[in-house]
Design a protein around this motif. Structure first.
Motif, PDB file in Angstrom:
ATOM      1  N   ASP A 186       0.829  -1.213   0.000  1.00 51.54           N
ATOM      2  CA  ASP A 186       0.000   0.000   0.000  1.00 51.54           C
ATOM      3  C   ASP A 186       0.856   1.253   0.000  1.00 51.54           C
ATOM      4  OD1 ASP A 186      -2.413  -1.348  -0.055  1.00 51.54           O
ATOM      5  OD2 ASP A 186      -2.605  -1.383   2.129  1.00 51.54           O
ATOM      6  N   LYS A 187       1.907   1.237   0.806  1.00 53.07           N
ATOM      7  CA  LYS A 187       2.791   2.402   0.892  1.00 53.07           C
ATOM      8  C   LYS A 187       3.472   2.670  -0.447  1.00 53.07           C
ATOM      9  CE  LYS A 187       5.377   2.942   4.602  1.00 53.07           C
ATOM     10  NZ  LYS A 187       6.502   2.826   5.559  1.00 53.07           N
ATOM     11  N   VAL A 188       3.983   1.615  -1.070  1.00 57.62           N
ATOM     12  CA  VAL A 188       4.666   1.769  -2.352  1.00 57.62           C
ATOM     13  C   VAL A 188       3.679   2.208  -3.433  1.00 57.62           C
ATOM     14  CG1 VAL A 188       5.894   0.523  -4.188  1.00 57.62           C
ATOM     15  CG2 VAL A 188       6.508   0.156  -1.790  1.00 57.62           C
ATOM     16  N   GLN A 189       2.497   1.589  -3.456  1.00 56.87           N
ATOM     17  CA  GLN A 189       1.505   1.974  -4.460  1.00 56.87           C
ATOM     18  C   GLN A 189       1.086   3.434  -4.301  1.00 56.87           C
ATOM     19  OE1 GLN A 189      -1.326  -1.349  -3.911  1.00 56.87           O
ATOM     20  NE2 GLN A 189      -1.009  -1.754  -6.084  1.00 56.87           N
ATOM     21  N   THR A 190       0.983   3.894  -3.072  1.00 53.44           N
ATOM     22  CA  THR A 190       0.633   5.300  -2.834  1.00 53.44           C
ATOM     23  C   THR A 190       1.720   6.216  -3.370  1.00 53.44           C
ATOM     24  OG1 THR A 190      -0.698   4.760  -0.898  1.00 53.44           O
ATOM     25  CG2 THR A 190       0.135   7.016  -1.047  1.00 53.44           C
ATOM     26  N   ARG A 191       2.965   5.874  -3.103  1.00 49.06           N
ATOM     27  CA  ARG A 191       4.082   6.696  -3.591  1.00 49.06           C
ATOM     28  C   ARG A 191       4.132   6.713  -5.114  1.00 49.06           C
ATOM     29  NH1 ARG A 191       8.667   4.365   0.459  1.00 49.06           N
ATOM     30  NH2 ARG A 191       7.957   5.402   2.350  1.00 49.06           N
ATOM     31  N   LEU A 192       3.928   5.557  -5.721  1.00 46.60           N
ATOM     32  CA  LEU A 192       3.932   5.498  -7.170  1.00 46.60           C
ATOM     33  C   LEU A 192       2.800   6.333  -7.756  1.00 46.60           C
ATOM     34  CD1 LEU A 192       4.745   1.705  -7.664  1.00 46.60           C
ATOM     35  CD2 LEU A 192       6.247   3.632  -8.211  1.00 46.60           C
TER      36      LEU A 192
ATOM     37  N   PRO B 195       7.208  19.404 -26.515  1.00 45.36           N
ATOM     38  CA  PRO B 195       6.516  18.138 -26.763  1.00 45.36           C
ATOM     39  C   PRO B 195       7.309  16.902 -26.299  1.00 45.36           C
ATOM     40  CG  PRO B 195       6.431  19.521 -28.716  1.00 45.36           C
ATOM     41  CD  PRO B 195       7.343  20.200 -27.744  1.00 45.36           C
ATOM     42  N   GLN B 196       8.630  16.947 -26.464  1.00 45.62           N
ATOM     43  CA  GLN B 196       9.441  15.794 -26.059  1.00 45.62           C
ATOM     44  C   GLN B 196       9.386  15.587 -24.547  1.00 45.62           C
ATOM     45  OE1 GLN B 196      10.470  18.292 -28.006  1.00 45.62           O
ATOM     46  NE2 GLN B 196      11.366  17.464 -29.873  1.00 45.62           N
ATOM     47  N   MET B 197       9.408  16.668 -23.793  1.00 47.36           N
ATOM     48  CA  MET B 197       9.333  16.552 -22.337  1.00 47.36           C
ATOM     49  C   MET B 197       7.949  16.087 -21.908  1.00 47.36           C
ATOM     50  SD  MET B 197      11.055  16.581 -19.697  1.00 47.36           S
ATOM     51  CE  MET B 197      11.016  16.741 -17.941  1.00 47.36           C
ATOM     52  N   LYS B 198       6.911  16.567 -22.580  1.00 46.81           N
ATOM     53  CA  LYS B 198       5.560  16.093 -22.289  1.00 46.81           C
ATOM     54  C   LYS B 198       5.487  14.582 -22.485  1.00 46.81           C
ATOM     55  CE  LYS B 198       2.948  20.233 -23.523  1.00 46.81           C
ATOM     56  NZ  LYS B 198       1.751  20.448 -22.753  1.00 46.81           N
ATOM     57  N   ALA B 199       6.053  14.115 -23.596  1.00 49.98           N
ATOM     58  CA  ALA B 199       6.048  12.681 -23.891  1.00 49.98           C
ATOM     59  C   ALA B 199       6.856  11.909 -22.852  1.00 49.98           C
ATOM     60  CB  ALA B 199       6.604  12.427 -25.296  1.00 49.98           C
TER      61      ALA B 199
ATOM     62  N   ALA C  42       5.127   8.228 -16.335  1.00 49.08           N
ATOM     63  CA  ALA C  42       3.922   7.952 -15.548  1.00 49.08           C
ATOM     64  C   ALA C  42       3.343   6.590 -15.912  1.00 49.08           C
ATOM     65  CB  ALA C  42       2.884   9.059 -15.758  1.00 49.08           C
ATOM     66  N   GLU C  43       3.365   6.245 -17.194  1.00 51.69           N
ATOM     67  CA  GLU C  43       2.859   4.940 -17.626  1.00 51.69           C
ATOM     68  C   GLU C  43       3.723   3.803 -17.075  1.00 51.69           C
ATOM     69  OE1 GLU C  43       0.066   4.073 -19.360  1.00 51.69           O
ATOM     70  OE2 GLU C  43      -0.501   6.166 -19.109  1.00 51.69           O
ATOM     71  N   ILE C  44       5.026   3.994 -17.073  1.00 56.02           N
ATOM     72  CA  ILE C  44       5.932   2.973 -16.542  1.00 56.02           C
ATOM     73  C   ILE C  44       5.675   2.769 -15.054  1.00 56.02           C
ATOM     74  CG2 ILE C  44       8.363   2.498 -15.999  1.00 56.02           C
ATOM     75  CD1 ILE C  44       8.969   3.870 -18.763  1.00 56.02           C
ATOM     76  N   LEU C  45       5.518   3.867 -14.327  1.00 55.77           N
ATOM     77  CA  LEU C  45       5.210   3.757 -12.904  1.00 55.77           C
ATOM     78  C   LEU C  45       3.873   3.058 -12.686  1.00 55.77           C
ATOM     79  CD1 LEU C  45       6.437   7.187 -11.505  1.00 55.77           C
ATOM     80  CD2 LEU C  45       7.606   4.968 -11.466  1.00 55.77           C
ATOM     81  N   GLY C  46       2.937   3.296 -13.590  1.00 52.05           N
ATOM     82  CA  GLY C  46       1.649   2.599 -13.512  1.00 52.05           C
ATOM     83  C   GLY C  46       1.821   1.092 -13.644  1.00 52.05           C
ATOM     84  N   GLY C  47       2.743   0.679 -14.500  1.00 51.22           N
ATOM     85  CA  GLY C  47       3.035  -0.740 -14.632  1.00 51.22           C
ATOM     86  C   GLY C  47       3.633  -1.314 -13.357  1.00 51.22           C
ATOM     87  N   LEU C  48       4.505  -0.557 -12.719  1.00 54.10           N
ATOM     88  CA  LEU C  48       5.061  -0.994 -11.439  1.00 54.10           C
ATOM     89  C   LEU C  48       3.978  -1.084 -10.369  1.00 54.10           C
ATOM     90  CD1 LEU C  48       8.386   1.030 -11.257  1.00 54.10           C
ATOM     91  CD2 LEU C  48       8.145  -1.451 -11.417  1.00 54.10           C
ATOM     92  N   LYS C  49       3.098  -0.098 -10.368  1.00 55.53           N
ATOM     93  CA  LYS C  49       2.003  -0.114  -9.394  1.00 55.53           C
ATOM     94  C   LYS C  49       1.135  -1.355  -9.597  1.00 55.53           C
ATOM     95  CE  LYS C  49      -1.956   2.501  -7.839  1.00 55.53           C
ATOM     96  NZ  LYS C  49      -2.918   3.516  -8.173  1.00 55.53           N
TER      97      LYS C  49
END
Length: 65
Positions: free
Chosen positions: A10-16, A33-37, A43-50
Motif C-alpha cells: 500500500d505504501k509503495v503503491q501510494t508513492r507510485l 513536446p518531447q518533455m511532455k512525452a 507515468a505509464e511505466i510507474l503505472g506498470g510498477l504499481k
C-alpha cells in the motif's frame, strides 16, 4: 525484518500514484513536446510498477505464488 511485507504494498503503491499524478500535472506546465512525452511515458511505466505490486498483493501472477 518485516514478517508480512504486504503492508508495504500500500505504501509503495501510494508513492507510485503520487509520482504519476505529479508527472501528469507537470505535463500541463511544459511546452516542449518531447518533455511532455517523457513525463507521460514515465507515468505509464510507474503505472506498470504499481500494477505489479497489486498483482503481488493479490497473488494474480504465478511468480507471486
Amino acid at each position: 525484518m518485516v514478517s508480512d511485507p504486504r503492508h508495504l504494498v500500500d505504501k509503495v503503491q501510494t508513492r507510485l500514484q503520487e509520482a504519476m499524478d505529479d508527472m501528469r500535472k507537470d505535463v500541463e506546465h511544459v511546452d516542449e513536446p518531447q518533455m511532455k512525452a517523457m513525463l507521460e511515458t514515465a507515468a505509464e511505466i510507474l503505472g506498470g510498477l504499481k500494477k505489479a505490486f497489486g498483482d503481488y498483493e493479490k497473488e494474480n501472477e504465478a511468480a507471486w505464488r
